[in-house]
Design a protein around this motif. Structure first.
Motif, short mmCIF file in Angstrom:
data_model
loop_
_atom_site.label_atom_id
_atom_site.label_comp_id
_atom_site.label_asym_id
_atom_site.label_seq_id
_atom_site.Cartn_x
_atom_site.Cartn_y
_atom_site.Cartn_z
N ARG A 229 23.39 -23.59 -27.43
CA ARG A 229 24.25 -24.86 -27.17
C ARG A 229 25.03 -24.65 -26.05
O ARG A 229 25.69 -23.39 -25.88
N PRO A 230 25.26 -25.34 -25.12
CA PRO A 230 25.92 -25.03 -24.01
C PRO A 230 27.45 -24.71 -23.97
O PRO A 230 28.15 -23.96 -23.47
N GLU A 231 28.44 -25.58 -25.11
CA GLU A 231 29.55 -25.19 -25.41
C GLU A 231 29.53 -23.98 -26.11
O GLU A 231 30.87 -23.18 -25.54
N HIS A 232 29.04 -23.27 -26.78
CA HIS A 232 29.13 -21.97 -27.26
C HIS A 232 28.89 -21.04 -26.17
O HIS A 232 29.54 -19.80 -26.13
N LEU A 233 27.97 -21.03 -25.33
CA LEU A 233 27.69 -20.54 -24.18
C LEU A 233 28.86 -20.09 -23.19
O LEU A 233 29.31 -18.93 -22.68
N PHE A 234 29.47 -21.38 -22.96
CA PHE A 234 30.87 -21.38 -22.16
C PHE A 234 31.96 -20.65 -22.87
O PHE A 234 32.65 -19.70 -22.33
N ASN A 235 32.02 -20.76 -24.16
CA ASN A 235 33.00 -19.89 -25.05
C ASN A 235 32.70 -18.56 -24.90
O ASN A 235 33.56 -17.71 -24.61
N LEU A 236 31.58 -18.01 -24.91
CA LEU A 236 30.95 -16.54 -24.84
C LEU A 236 31.31 -16.06 -23.46
O LEU A 236 31.78 -15.09 -23.13
N ARG A 237 31.05 -16.97 -22.44
CA ARG A 237 31.19 -16.44 -21.13
C ARG A 237 32.88 -16.15 -20.93
O ARG A 237 33.35 -15.05 -20.34
N GLN A 238 33.65 -17.11 -21.41
CA GLN A 238 34.93 -17.11 -21.10
C GLN A 238 35.67 -15.69 -21.92
O GLN A 238 36.63 -15.05 -21.51
N ALA A 239 35.30 -15.62 -23.22
CA ALA A 239 35.54 -14.37 -23.92
C ALA A 239 35.23 -13.04 -23.32
O ALA A 239 35.99 -12.05 -23.14
N LEU A 240 33.98 -13.04 -22.62
CA LEU A 240 33.57 -11.70 -22.12
C LEU A 240 34.65 -11.77 -20.79
O LEU A 240 34.74 -10.46 -20.66
N GLN A 241 34.83 -12.67 -20.20
CA GLN A 241 35.77 -12.42 -18.87
C GLN A 241 37.11 -11.83 -19.26
O GLN A 241 37.56 -10.82 -18.66
N VAL A 242 37.74 -12.31 -20.67
CA VAL A 242 38.90 -11.80 -20.96
C VAL A 242 38.63 -10.47 -21.39
O VAL A 242 39.59 -9.53 -21.08
N TYR A 243 37.73 -10.10 -22.06
CA TYR A 243 37.42 -8.88 -22.64
C TYR A 243 37.27 -7.80 -21.49
O TYR A 243 37.92 -6.89 -21.75
N ASP A 244 36.53 -8.30 -20.54
CA ASP A 244 36.58 -7.32 -19.22
C ASP A 244 37.78 -6.98 -18.78
O ASP A 244 38.37 -5.96 -18.21
N ARG A 245 38.62 -8.15 -18.57
CA ARG A 245 39.96 -7.96 -17.85
C ARG A 245 40.70 -7.21 -18.85
O ARG A 245 41.67 -6.44 -18.22
N ILE A 246 40.82 -7.29 -20.01
CA ILE A 246 41.61 -6.47 -20.91
C ILE A 246 41.11 -5.05 -20.80
O ILE A 246 42.11 -3.98 -20.80
N CYS A 247 40.04 -4.68 -20.81
CA CYS A 247 39.45 -3.37 -20.85
C CYS A 247 39.94 -2.82 -19.43
O CYS A 247 40.25 -1.54 -19.23
#
Length: 462
Positions: A229-247
């Motif tokens: 589903r597109p809304e869950h894919l969008f949430n996953l993409r944003q979470a991954l970006q924040v995760y990479d930034r925190i790393c």
């Protein structure tokens, strides 16, 4: 509208002094978010010497100048929030002896409670020598502590965003955490990044598995079929970006901590010897923690990671929170009590009475030691055997507490006496424990009139 200024009047002299004054040059400060009330040594006629100051930096400097003018050498203040930190640093840099006092020790002010009476009460207690300052390490250690505390906060936030990524995957019924043990590992992150890039074929995603994965490609592919589903894919993409930034931020903190430790280490610092445990050394190298272990050893001169259960993160917390000077702890019992790892036993009239736990039952060091103790539940070391015996007798929670206490004792002996930790193994620990049990049961049976003799090895039980 402009804020009204209150005119403060002295509504009575301080309470009569019935205690002997030990420090005539003592002052007390009642801290606040908008203003600080300061009480200096009283006048010759016993009149209170109270002044009010603001909380801006110029006002804090004026406060320090006023204390110098009053001939004050030692100051006591409450540890109220973070309001004490700027004033503490200014007074410490001016050469004052500053006691940071637990608010519970001075909260019972007699009579009506006001800020003016509070500062007078603190000054009176401090002048009579009734206040005990809280432990605060040296300024160099405080700077290191600020970096490590914020880094650990970033690690906690990173874990939260890992849970958010897993939640988005679960909502799409893409069970990556069933396919691999850790979604932040090589296989897990490769699959998540491929999903973000548009890959939807479960077999193509399964081919990204590492060769060391236990599950086969078909087993992993069965878990990677979702609804996308597109809304869950969008949430996953944003979470991954924040995760990479925190790393990335954590990596910058690691670099800054290594640089600061290099500046603190002595000129004749030697590199740390090879780790006594080959498996632990391999894990440290795999996680990229060997440089921090080396930096901590060059700075402190001892290797806390040699103790079973203590990793580099736990060692960094211990060094940054306590420093290298343990002289304020007379023995290991005081050290264990400071870490809140001593049993809370209250005795009245020679009998144990039930008592509630204090509001703050943990410190950062004790929390780290509890987590370290929890990792020993399956260890084949002597500490692992101790944990399992305590868990069998009194439960897991008591075992964690008791093992953390034993870790604190080992740390104190290593730092103060240089007593290196040597693991004898779980089998040797169990053998010693069985010998103690045999000695106890033999003595008890002898007192009851029985004679205990070992069975011959040729005897066969029927």
């Amino acid at each position: 509208m402009a804020r009204k200024t209150k005119h403060v009047k002295d509504k009575g002299k301080r309470a009569p002094r019935s205690l002997k004054i030990i420090q005539t040059n003592a002052a007390g400060i009642d801290l606040g978010s908008r203003e600080h009330w300061v009480c200096g040594p009283p006048g010759d006629d016993g009149t209170p010497n109270v002044e009010r100051f603001g909380t801006t930096t110029p006002e804090l400097c004026r406060l320090a100048d006023w204390l110098k003018k009053q001939g004050v050498e030692t100051v006591a203040m409450e540890s109220t929030g973070v309001y004490w930190i700027p004033l503490y640093e200014i007074l410490d840099s001016r050469g004052f002896e500053v006691l940071l006092v637990n608010a519970r020790h001075i909260s019972n002010v007699p009579g009506r409670k006001t800020d003016m009476i509070d500062c007078q009460w603190i000054q009176l207690l401090h002048a009579c020598g009734l206040l005990r300052g809280s432990f605060r390490p040296s300024d160099d250690i405080c700077r290191l502590r600020a970096l490590i505390r914020e880094r650990n906060t970033m690690v906690e936030q990173r874990s939260d965003w890992v849970r958010r990524m897993q939640k988005s995957l679960d909502q799409m019924n893409v069970c990556v955490h069933h396919a691999v043990s850790d979604i932040t590992g090589l296989t897990g992150m490769a699959i998540i990044r491929a999903i973000i890039d548009g890959e939807r074929n479960p077999h193509a995603l399964a081919r990204l598995r590492d060769s060391r994965c236990r599950k086969s490609e078909n087993q992993i592919a069965e878990e990677l079929t979702g609804n996308w589903r597109p809304e869950h894919l969008f949430n996953l993409r944003q979470a991954l970006q924040v995760y990479d930034r925190i790393c990335s931020v954590i990596g910058e903190y690691d670099s800054e901590i290594l640089t600061y430790l290099a500046a603190l280490q002595p000129q004749d610092a030697t590199p740390a010897p090879s780790h006594p445990s080959k498996s632990k050394a391999k894990n440290l190298t795999k996680r990229g923690q060997e440089p921090l272990r080396q930096a901590l050893y060059r700075f402190s001169g001892f290797d806390l990671t040699a103790i079973d259960g203590i990793g580099v993160d736990t060692a960094s917390v211990i060094v940054s929170e306590l420093g290298l000077d343990f002289t304020m702890f007379p023995d290991e019992s005081h050290f264990v009590s400071y870490l809140r790892l001593a049993p809370n036993l209250s005795i009245s009239a020679g009998k144990k009475v039930p008592s509630k736990f204090k509001a703050t039952t943990c410190t950062r060091v004790s929390t780290a030691l509890r987590m370290a103790a929890l990792t020993l539940r399956n260890s084949k070391s002597a500490l692992g055997g101790f944990y399992r015996r305590m868990a069998w007798r009194k439960g897991a929670s008591v075992a964690v507490f008791a093992t953390a206490r034993k870790l604190a004792q080992l740390i104190y002996r290593l730092v103060c006496y240089g007593q290196a930790y040597v693991d004898t193994g779980a089998e040797a620990y169990e053998a010693r424990f069985n010998q103690r049990r045999l000695k106890f049961y033999t003595k008890s049976l002898n007192l009851m009139g029985y004679t205990v003799e070992p069975l011959s090895q040729n005897t066969v039980a029927v």
